[in-house]
Design an enzyme around this catalytic site. Structure first.
Site, PDB file in Angstrom:
ATOM      1  N   GLU A 107      -4.308  24.463   6.394  1.00 54.06           N
ATOM      2  CA  GLU A 107      -4.822  23.313   7.140  1.00 54.06           C
ATOM      3  C   GLU A 107      -3.740  22.243   7.264  1.00 54.06           C
ATOM      4  O   GLU A 107      -2.840  22.163   6.427  1.00 54.06           O
ATOM      5  CB  GLU A 107      -6.037  22.719   6.412  1.00 54.06           C
ATOM      6  N   LYS A 109      -2.078  18.680   6.913  1.00 50.17           N
ATOM      7  CA  LYS A 109      -2.191  17.587   5.947  1.00 50.17           C
ATOM      8  C   LYS A 109      -2.118  16.267   6.714  1.00 50.17           C
ATOM      9  O   LYS A 109      -1.042  15.798   7.071  1.00 50.17           O
ATOM     10  CB  LYS A 109      -1.091  17.666   4.896  1.00 50.17           C
ATOM     11  N   ASP A 111      -1.979  12.461   7.637  1.00 50.41           N
ATOM     12  CA  ASP A 111      -1.369  11.318   6.964  1.00 50.41           C
ATOM     13  C   ASP A 111      -2.265  10.095   7.154  1.00 50.41           C
ATOM     14  O   ASP A 111      -2.110   9.309   8.084  1.00 50.41           O
ATOM     15  CB  ASP A 111       0.020  11.057   7.552  1.00 50.41           C
ATOM     16  N   TYR A 216     -12.728  18.032   5.236  1.00 50.52           N
ATOM     17  CA  TYR A 216     -12.215  19.340   4.830  1.00 50.52           C
ATOM     18  C   TYR A 216     -12.695  19.811   3.457  1.00 50.52           C
ATOM     19  O   TYR A 216     -12.275  20.854   2.992  1.00 50.52           O
ATOM     20  CB  TYR A 216     -10.685  19.331   4.855  1.00 50.52           C
ATOM     21  N   LYS A 301       5.160  19.855   1.813  1.00 48.92           N
ATOM     22  CA  LYS A 301       5.550  18.583   2.421  1.00 48.92           C
ATOM     23  C   LYS A 301       6.758  18.780   3.342  1.00 48.92           C
ATOM     24  O   LYS A 301       7.746  19.411   2.967  1.00 48.92           O
ATOM     25  CB  LYS A 301       5.902  17.555   1.336  1.00 48.92           C
ATOM     26  N   CYS A 395       9.963 -22.355   9.438  1.00 48.14           N
ATOM     27  CA  CYS A 395       9.164 -21.497  10.315  1.00 48.14           C
ATOM     28  C   CYS A 395       9.786 -21.471  11.717  1.00 48.14           C
ATOM     29  O   CYS A 395      10.071 -22.533  12.282  1.00 48.14           O
ATOM     30  CB  CYS A 395       7.728 -22.015  10.382  1.00 48.14           C
ATOM     31  N   CYS A 398       6.840 -23.404  14.129  1.00 51.78           N
ATOM     32  CA  CYS A 398       6.475 -24.824  13.991  1.00 51.78           C
ATOM     33  C   CYS A 398       7.541 -25.654  13.298  1.00 51.78           C
ATOM     34  O   CYS A 398       7.407 -26.876  13.197  1.00 51.78           O
ATOM     35  CB  CYS A 398       5.156 -24.962  13.239  1.00 51.78           C
ATOM     36  N   CYS A 413       4.584 -19.612   5.841  1.00 51.54           N
ATOM     37  CA  CYS A 413       4.467 -20.919   6.477  1.00 51.54           C
ATOM     38  C   CYS A 413       3.091 -21.446   6.083  1.00 51.54           C
ATOM     39  O   CYS A 413       2.075 -20.791   6.362  1.00 51.54           O
ATOM     40  CB  CYS A 413       4.567 -20.802   8.000  1.00 51.54           C
ATOM     41  N   CYS A 418       0.128 -24.414  12.371  1.00 50.05           N
ATOM     42  CA  CYS A 418       1.224 -23.645  12.972  1.00 50.05           C
ATOM     43  C   CYS A 418       0.691 -22.868  14.171  1.00 50.05           C
ATOM     44  O   CYS A 418      -0.280 -22.107  14.042  1.00 50.05           O
ATOM     45  CB  CYS A 418       1.821 -22.677  11.962  1.00 50.05           C
TER      46      CYS A 418
END
Length: 658
Positions: A107, A109, A111, A216, A301, A395, A398, A413, A418
């Site tokens: 099957e 995998k 993510d 599954y 993997k 920032c 602002c 910030c 802002c």
């Protein structure tokens, strides 16, 4: 009308099953939308027929304060990993030496985020994250709004299933486009986006982000094989992955893995490998488990692809909470089938540790991710004129001074006005639990902001001088404008804790706001407050103390508070306790309440001296329950704790307030 509503629900559930589980819709999108909209209208006109499992409840809207912890009845274990054909052959030999007749299911995998669903009598009662495998978080309100997850199965059975919630690539791109437009930090990858979305406290946000799921695993299956279990899940209404195949030898399995790796970038979702399981459940049970992993399954993997690029620029974005996120603009490169031009750099420390500079040659990898990470810098190519990156002190939107709190990696910030975060800040300020300004919800805030009528918190209290401008806006007639302005005027009388919560001080929720208001009495007593004075209060720790001190030392915020006082806002604590009816009583709320929101019930209890806690124990006085109450109600009954349905709870409250 009751029969028509029931018929529409049944038909829509069938069409959802055909669309999501069978991938074979029998009606057009237009016809489906017509039926769905009819059901929405009927349920609105006849609220007495409300059903939390109606397909219309997929739009979301429930807001919770936190996720309760849930212990899994059966642990959700991780899988052992394989990275080569040699690893797979070792796995195969261990099994075939004892069970030569074993076959393997292969099957994809996915993510995403591992999830467990529990159904009772065919109805969804709980959705729980994997957590640490033993204890997860109850995210039922968010699970309910994922369109492909059935709220009601095709059979009235008790069953627990497990699978993966994920964000399709198309949804991911749409979400990130919107976040970029709103000057918010981008999600790094689909898994990160799915995980962050499932931890949203507002299910309406989850409903808008287009999550999906594949299932599954059946806990305690009553069929002989994994293939049969997947067929059974599909019959019940679950979405299963069509790429499942079975092989009797590892050579064929590895050939299939190579096929999957070649096609992975053609899929509309991210995968990071392949899962190989013994197909026969009897053999699975005999093989058993190690402490951490099953002996009958392994995950192959995929190796991450690394590509050379160059950092053309480093820039920062400001999120809705004020979080500053640095990003790298890269020379565009093709990684695993897609063009990559940007990478998220997370925070100041990330840049320093990897010593990433503008002009550097860097290795980037995708590893199933749309926005990649920078793996390392190619120092052999660094030229003399390339200097270290200086993280900004102000920032970019602002120009307010940026703050990095002790023991935290992120920079913020803290200016509440802002422009980069003002729409979210305004929506929060006007929300029910904050200043409770009726009709000034998210859509109205965005409309007024886009019309340049609402650019700061203070602008809310000058809208009365812009009545003619308001009347020119769409859906803003005389009555609507009057109602809005009356609600704004009424909000001026709120007690101090409402204002404190509305100001959006980092780490300060409604409970902490009440503690601060009750202790300091007047907002002036908080301006310039010392951290040591804050730490003297129960339930105020270092993090909150630092955040409150910083907020009330920031020039923009002090100016705003002064302006709000001059506009006539109450800035004193009025006290919120209305009676002693529930004095020192401990309540647990469980299930779906039909007439009240959880937050409203909680406020009622606290206004009468009671306390709302998260779990049932011998110290609990009352459990208030609604639809699909589940294990908390059962435990309360086992402990002989008093239980009230919603009607009884309202009677208790009303009898006290009449």
């Amino acid at each position: 009308m009751k029969d028509r509503i029931a018929l529409l629900r049944k038909q829509i559930e069938q069409y959802n099953y055909e669309y999501h589980a069978l991938d074979a819709p029998s009606i057009s999108d237009y016809d489906y939308d017509q039926m769905f909209n009819e059901l929405i209208k009927l349920e609105k006109d006849y609220p007495e027929y409300f059903d939390p499992n109606s397909p219309t409840q997929k739009v979301g809207g429930e807001v919770i304060s936190a996720f309760e912890k849930v212990t899994h009845p059966t642990s959700m274990l991780s899988l052992g990993n394989a990275f080569s054909l040699e690893d797979l052959n070792d796995f195969d030999q261990r099994i075939k030496r004892i069970y030569p007749e074993a076959t393997y299911s292969v099957e994809l995998k996915i993510d995403g985020l591992a999830m467990s669903l529990e159904y009772e009598n065919g109805l969804l009662v709980r959705g729980t994250t994997r957590g640490d495998g033993v204890v997860g978080e109850n995210v039922t309100s968010n699970v309910r709004v994922i369109k492909s997850i059935p709220l009601k199965l095709t059979e009235p059975i008790d069953i627990t299933v497990r699978g993966e919630v994920f964000m399709p690539i198309a949804s991911f791109n749409q979400v990130n486009e919107m976040r970029l437009k709103n000057n918010e930090a981008l999600f790094m990858n689909c898994r990160n986006a799915a995980s962050g979305t499932m931890r949203q406290l507002d299910s309406k946000v989850v409903a808008q982000r287009g999550l999906d799921a594949y299932w599954y695993t059946v806990v305690n299956p009553e069929v002989p094989t994994q293939v049969a279990a997947m067929a059974r899940l599909k019959m019940l209404g679950f979405k299963t992955n069509p790429e499942l195949k079975v092989f009797d030898n590892m050579e064929a399995v590895f050939k299939r893995i190579q096929e999957i790796e070649a096609m992975r970038y053609e899929l509309n979702y991210e995968i990071d490998g392949v899962v190989i399981k013994v197909n026969e459940f009897e053999i699975q049970e005999a093989l058993g488990y190690t402490v951490r992993t099953p002996r009958f399954a392994i995950a192959y993997k995929f190796k991450a692809e690394e590509v050379k690029s160059q950092v053309e620029d480093i820039f920062v974005t400001v999120g809705r909470t004020g979080k500053i996120t640095p990003n790298a603009k890269l020379t565009p490169v093709n990684i695993s089938g897609s063009i990559v031009s940007y990478a998220t750099l997370h925070n100041e420390d990330y840049i320093k540790i990897k010593d990433i500079r503008v002009g550097d040659g860097v290795w980037v990898r995708k590893a199933g991710e749309i926005i990649p990470e920078i793996v390392s810098v190619d120092l052999s190519e660094r030229r003399e004129h390339i200097h270290p990156y200086n993280f900004p002190k102000f920032c970019p939107v602002c120009q307010g001074e940026l703050v990095r709190f002790d023991e935290e990696a992120d920079t913020y910030c803290v200016n509440v006005d802002c422009p980069a975060k003002i729409k979210e800040a305004l929506t929060h300020f006007a929300s029910r639990e904050a200043m409770n300004i009726d009709t000034l919800g998210e859509k109205r805030v965005y409309q007024l902001h886009d019309a340049n009528l609402l650019n700061s918190v203070m602008d809310i209290y000058t809208l009365k001088d812009k009545r003619l401008d308001l009347l020119l806006l769409d859906k803003m007639g005389e009555k609507s404008v009057d109602k809005l302005l009356e609600a704004i005027e009424a909000s001026k009388e709120n007690s101090l804790e409402k204002l404190l919560f509305g100001l959006g001080i980092r780490h300060v929720g409604s409970k902490t706001s009440t503690i601060l208001a009750a202790h300091f009495k007047h907002i002036d007593n908080l301006i310039g407050v010392l951290e040591d004075d804050l730490l003297k209060l129960d339930e105020i720790g270092d993090v909150i103390a630092k955040s409150v001190h910083t907020f009330f030392s920031e020039t923009h915020n002090i100016t705003l508070i002064s302006d709000l006082k001059n506009a006539g806002l109450n800035v004193e604590y009025k006290g919120s306790k209305k009676s002693d009816r529930f004095q020192d009583m401990r309540f647990v709320l469980t299930g779906t309440l039909s007439q009240l929101k959880r937050s409203e019930a909680k406020a009622m209890i606290e206004s009468m001296g009671g306390q709302v806690i998260g779990s049932v124990s011998a110290k609990t006085d009352v459990v208030v329950y609604g639809e699909s109450a589940g294990s908390k109600l059962t435990k309360a009954q086992e402990l002989n704790i008093e239980t009230w349905d919603e009607l009884r709870f309202l009677q208790e409250v009303l009898n006290e307030t009449v």
